[in-house]
Write a protein that holds these residues in place. Structure first.
Motif, PDB file in Angstrom:
ATOM      1  N   ALA A  47       0.809  -1.224   0.000  1.00  0.00           N
ATOM      2  CA  ALA A  47       0.000   0.000   0.000  1.00  0.00           C
ATOM      3  C   ALA A  47       0.839   1.269   0.000  1.00  0.00           C
ATOM      4  CB  ALA A  47      -0.939  -0.001   1.202  1.00  0.00           C
ATOM      5  N   ARG A  48       2.123   1.152   0.296  1.00  0.00           N
ATOM      6  CA  ARG A  48       2.958   2.351   0.460  1.00  0.00           C
ATOM      7  C   ARG A  48       4.140   2.439  -0.496  1.00  0.00           C
ATOM      8  NH1 ARG A  48       1.238   0.362   5.190  1.00  0.00           N
ATOM      9  NH2 ARG A  48       0.048   1.737   6.567  1.00  0.00           N
ATOM     10  N   ARG A  49       4.590   1.315  -1.010  1.00  0.00           N
ATOM     11  CA  ARG A  49       5.793   1.362  -1.846  1.00  0.00           C
ATOM     12  C   ARG A  49       5.799   0.196  -2.827  1.00  0.00           C
ATOM     13  NH1 ARG A  49       9.888  -2.187  -0.365  1.00  0.00           N
ATOM     14  NH2 ARG A  49       9.495  -3.399   1.523  1.00  0.00           N
ATOM     15  N   HIS A  50       6.720   0.264  -3.779  1.00  0.00           N
ATOM     16  CA  HIS A  50       6.898  -0.845  -4.706  1.00  0.00           C
ATOM     17  C   HIS A  50       8.341  -0.880  -5.193  1.00  0.00           C
ATOM     18  CE1 HIS A  50       5.658   2.585  -7.314  1.00  0.00           C
ATOM     19  NE2 HIS A  50       6.620   2.136  -8.094  1.00  0.00           N
ATOM     20  N   ASP A  51       8.759  -2.062  -5.629  1.00  0.00           N
ATOM     21  CA  ASP A  51      10.099  -2.196  -6.210  1.00  0.00           C
ATOM     22  C   ASP A  51      10.217  -1.295  -7.440  1.00  0.00           C
ATOM     23  OD1 ASP A  51      10.905  -4.075  -4.355  1.00  0.00           O
ATOM     24  OD2 ASP A  51      10.418  -5.801  -5.628  1.00  0.00           O
ATOM     25  N   SER A  52      11.445  -0.921  -7.740  1.00  0.00           N
ATOM     26  CA  SER A  52      11.675  -0.073  -8.900  1.00  0.00           C
ATOM     27  C   SER A  52      11.326  -0.802 -10.195  1.00  0.00           C
ATOM     28  CB  SER A  52      13.143   0.358  -8.951  1.00  0.00           C
ATOM     29  OG  SER A  52      13.424   0.989 -10.182  1.00  0.00           O
ATOM     30  N   PRO A  53      10.613  -0.153 -11.106  1.00  0.00           N
ATOM     31  CA  PRO A  53      10.339  -0.769 -12.413  1.00  0.00           C
ATOM     32  C   PRO A  53      11.593  -0.939 -13.267  1.00  0.00           C
ATOM     33  CG  PRO A  53       8.816   1.059 -11.971  1.00  0.00           C
ATOM     34  CD  PRO A  53       9.920   1.136 -10.952  1.00  0.00           C
ATOM     35  N   GLU A  54      12.696  -0.299 -12.866  1.00  0.00           N
ATOM     36  CA  GLU A  54      13.916  -0.370 -13.668  1.00  0.00           C
ATOM     37  C   GLU A  54      14.412  -1.797 -13.820  1.00  0.00           C
ATOM     38  OE1 GLU A  54      15.118   2.099 -15.486  1.00  0.00           O
ATOM     39  OE2 GLU A  54      13.387   3.219 -14.726  1.00  0.00           O
ATOM     40  N   GLN A  55      14.273  -2.606 -12.761  1.00  0.00           N
ATOM     41  CA  GLN A  55      14.720  -4.000 -12.852  1.00  0.00           C
ATOM     42  C   GLN A  55      13.905  -4.754 -13.897  1.00  0.00           C
ATOM     43  OE1 GLN A  55      13.349  -6.886  -9.840  1.00  0.00           O
ATOM     44  NE2 GLN A  55      12.622  -5.149  -8.626  1.00  0.00           N
ATOM     45  N   LEU A  56      12.630  -4.426 -14.008  1.00  0.00           N
ATOM     46  CA  LEU A  56      11.780  -5.064 -15.005  1.00  0.00           C
ATOM     47  C   LEU A  56      12.175  -4.636 -16.412  1.00  0.00           C
ATOM     48  CD1 LEU A  56       8.326  -4.634 -13.230  1.00  0.00           C
ATOM     49  CD2 LEU A  56       9.766  -6.681 -13.279  1.00  0.00           C
ATOM     50  N   LYS A  57      12.471  -3.352 -16.574  1.00  0.00           N
ATOM     51  CA  LYS A  57      12.890  -2.845 -17.886  1.00  0.00           C
ATOM     52  C   LYS A  57      14.191  -3.512 -18.330  1.00  0.00           C
ATOM     53  CE  LYS A  57      10.841   1.755 -17.258  1.00  0.00           C
ATOM     54  NZ  LYS A  57      11.140   3.202 -17.156  1.00  0.00           N
ATOM     55  N   LYS A  58      15.108  -3.711 -17.396  1.00  0.00           N
ATOM     56  CA  LYS A  58      16.383  -4.350 -17.736  1.00  0.00           C
ATOM     57  C   LYS A  58      16.170  -5.801 -18.183  1.00  0.00           C
ATOM     58  CE  LYS A  58      19.253  -1.467 -14.714  1.00  0.00           C
ATOM     59  NZ  LYS A  58      20.059  -1.415 -13.470  1.00  0.00           N
ATOM     60  N   LEU A  59      15.279  -6.523 -17.479  1.00  0.00           N
ATOM     61  CA  LEU A  59      14.996  -7.901 -17.860  1.00  0.00           C
ATOM     62  C   LEU A  59      14.336  -7.961 -19.240  1.00  0.00           C
ATOM     63  CD1 LEU A  59      13.710  -9.353 -14.459  1.00  0.00           C
ATOM     64  CD2 LEU A  59      15.848  -9.941 -15.626  1.00  0.00           C
ATOM     65  N   CYS A  60      13.436  -7.035 -19.498  1.00  0.00           N
ATOM     66  CA  CYS A  60      12.785  -6.984 -20.813  1.00  0.00           C
ATOM     67  C   CYS A  60      13.805  -6.744 -21.923  1.00  0.00           C
ATOM     68  CB  CYS A  60      11.720  -5.892 -20.833  1.00  0.00           C
ATOM     69  SG  CYS A  60      10.244  -6.276 -19.861  1.00  0.00           S
ATOM     70  N   ASP A  61      14.725  -5.827 -21.676  1.00  0.00           N
ATOM     71  CA  ASP A  61      15.755  -5.533 -22.675  1.00  0.00           C
ATOM     72  C   ASP A  61      16.687  -6.713 -22.875  1.00  0.00           C
ATOM     73  OD1 ASP A  61      14.732  -3.006 -23.061  1.00  0.00           O
ATOM     74  OD2 ASP A  61      16.164  -2.018 -21.730  1.00  0.00           O
ATOM     75  N   ARG A  62      17.077  -7.332 -21.770  1.00  0.00           N
ATOM     76  CA  ARG A  62      18.047  -8.425 -21.825  1.00  0.00           C
ATOM     77  C   ARG A  62      17.505  -9.633 -22.584  1.00  0.00           C
ATOM     78  NH1 ARG A  62      19.649  -9.452 -16.084  1.00  0.00           N
ATOM     79  NH2 ARG A  62      20.473  -7.347 -16.380  1.00  0.00           N
ATOM     80  N   TYR A  63      16.198  -9.907 -22.411  1.00  0.00           N
ATOM     81  CA  TYR A  63      15.632 -11.132 -22.978  1.00  0.00           C
ATOM     82  C   TYR A  63      14.627 -10.871 -24.106  1.00  0.00           C
ATOM     83  CZ  TYR A  63      17.948 -13.238 -19.008  1.00  0.00           C
ATOM     84  OH  TYR A  63      18.907 -13.642 -18.102  1.00  0.00           O
ATOM     85  N   GLN A  64      14.606  -9.627 -24.618  1.00  0.00           N
ATOM     86  CA  GLN A  64      13.702  -9.259 -25.717  1.00  0.00           C
ATOM     87  C   GLN A  64      12.247  -9.648 -25.419  1.00  0.00           C
ATOM     88  OE1 GLN A  64      16.586 -11.531 -27.499  1.00  0.00           O
ATOM     89  NE2 GLN A  64      17.637  -9.834 -26.510  1.00  0.00           N
ATOM     90  N   ILE A  65      11.782  -9.230 -24.245  1.00  0.00           N
ATOM     91  CA  ILE A  65      10.434  -9.539 -23.781  1.00  0.00           C
ATOM     92  C   ILE A  65       9.647  -8.241 -23.620  1.00  0.00           C
ATOM     93  CG2 ILE A  65       9.073 -10.473 -21.859  1.00  0.00           C
ATOM     94  CD1 ILE A  65      10.522 -12.650 -23.401  1.00  0.00           C
ATOM     95  N   THR A  66       8.365  -8.270 -23.938  1.00  0.00           N
ATOM     96  CA  THR A  66       7.469  -7.136 -23.722  1.00  0.00           C
ATOM     97  C   THR A  66       6.443  -7.494 -22.658  1.00  0.00           C
ATOM     98  OG1 THR A  66       7.676  -6.381 -26.016  1.00  0.00           O
ATOM     99  CG2 THR A  66       5.764  -5.603 -24.785  1.00  0.00           C
ATOM    100  N   ILE A  67       6.313  -6.665 -21.629  1.00  0.00           N
ATOM    101  CA  ILE A  67       5.271  -6.844 -20.620  1.00  0.00           C
ATOM    102  C   ILE A  67       3.995  -6.195 -21.152  1.00  0.00           C
ATOM    103  CG2 ILE A  67       4.514  -6.291 -18.269  1.00  0.00           C
ATOM    104  CD1 ILE A  67       7.471  -6.307 -17.446  1.00  0.00           C
ATOM    105  N   ILE A  68       2.916  -6.980 -21.272  1.00  0.00           N
ATOM    106  CA  ILE A  68       1.685  -6.460 -21.885  1.00  0.00           C
ATOM    107  C   ILE A  68       0.636  -6.065 -20.846  1.00  0.00           C
ATOM    108  CG2 ILE A  68       2.077  -7.699 -24.029  1.00  0.00           C
ATOM    109  CD1 ILE A  68      -0.622  -8.917 -21.639  1.00  0.00           C
TER     110      ILE A  68
END
Length: 273
Positions: A47-68
């Motif tokens: 309810a107050r915080r969340h992990d940085s989306p940057e880690q998700l962006k890096k994984l998407c770039d590394r593995y050529q994946i798109t989060i839909i």
């Protein structure tokens, strides 16, 4: 883009592996899309915080994946119940979904999966229904400001007594009254209530923006080939109605926990056959 190219993996059954293992597996299998389930072992949101989306962006770039899209945790016993009863928790639940919407914007996927939430057995369904509608109006107001679509799925009666049937979805959307509240067909909930894909498309047409596409007996959230549904017949209905979205493989079943990649492999094999 054919239906096999629109298959979308989910990380629910990878819960005993790290998130990068999931991305590695999806990439190795030649898949390109994922729907991110926000299990705390993979991507923490409260309810107050969340992990940085940057880690998700890096994984998407590394593995050529798109989060839909994003699939928040929201069924009992998760704390993020849209029909929450306790007054002091309602703002926390609202803030949780606002964060989910913000994360979807950050990842440029702009879709968040929602349910009606659930009620206590010691209260009337109508009490919880009314709370859910009020909360969903607040969530959709924020989603509209941020240009995010909310994909509403029905739940099975064992999960919630609020929105289970096509008729429930129709009434709920009418009462919320928001243009950004669309529809997700969950094949498990659909089969549990005796509905068919055709009935959903006749009821909602182009408002169906997402599908949790799983096999079952009739339910079970199984990989295709592990249940009794007719894959070819189901795909024919989607083609007939011109469904343009993704087929998300929500194989959220314990039988796949040790070797989760086996579920995607089974589904891919069924499509090839």
């Amino acid at each position: 883009m054919n239906f096999k190219d629109r298959l979308c993996a989910m990380n629910c059954h990878y819960r005993f592996y790290e998130l990068e293992n999931f991305f590695q597996s999806v990439h190795k299998l030649g898949m390109h899309y994922v729907e991110l389930w926000s299990g705390p072992m993979h991507y923490y949101v409260d309810a107050r915080r969340h992990d940085s989306p940057e880690q998700l962006k890096k994984l998407c770039d590394r593995y050529q994946i798109t989060i839909i899209g994003i699939c928040p945790e929201q069924t009992n016993p998760k704390p993020n119940n849209i029909a929450v009863k306790q007054k002091h928790r309602q703002e926390e639940v609202l803030n949780y979904y606002r964060q989910m919407i913000d994360i979807a914007c950050e990842l440029e996927c702009r879709q968040v999966l929602v349910t009606s939430g659930w009620c206590y057995y010691s209260e009337t369904v109508e009490e919880a229904w009314n709370r859910s509608v009020v909360m969903m109006k607040r969530i959709t107001d924020y989603a509209k400001k941020r240009n995010v679509i909310l994909a509403l799925e029905a739940l099975q009666p064992e999960e919630s007594r609020l929105v289970n049937t096509i008729q429930d979805i129709q009434r709920y959307r009418n009462e919320v009254g928001s243009s950004c509240l669309k529809v997700c067909i969950d094949f498990g909930a659909m089969a549990r209530m005796g509905h068919t894909p055709r009935e959903y498309f006749e009821a909602f047409g182009s408002d169906i923006v997402h599908i949790h596409f799983v096999d079952g007996n009739p339910t079970g959230h199984l990989a295709w080939g592990d249940g009794s549904r007719d894959l070819k017949a189901d795909l024919a209905v989607l083609e007939e109605y011109g469904y343009p979205g993704y087929l998300s493989l929500e194989t959220a079943t314990q039988r796949y926990y040790e070797k989760p990649w086996s579920a995607e492999m089974k589904t891919l094999k069924s499509f090839e056959e």
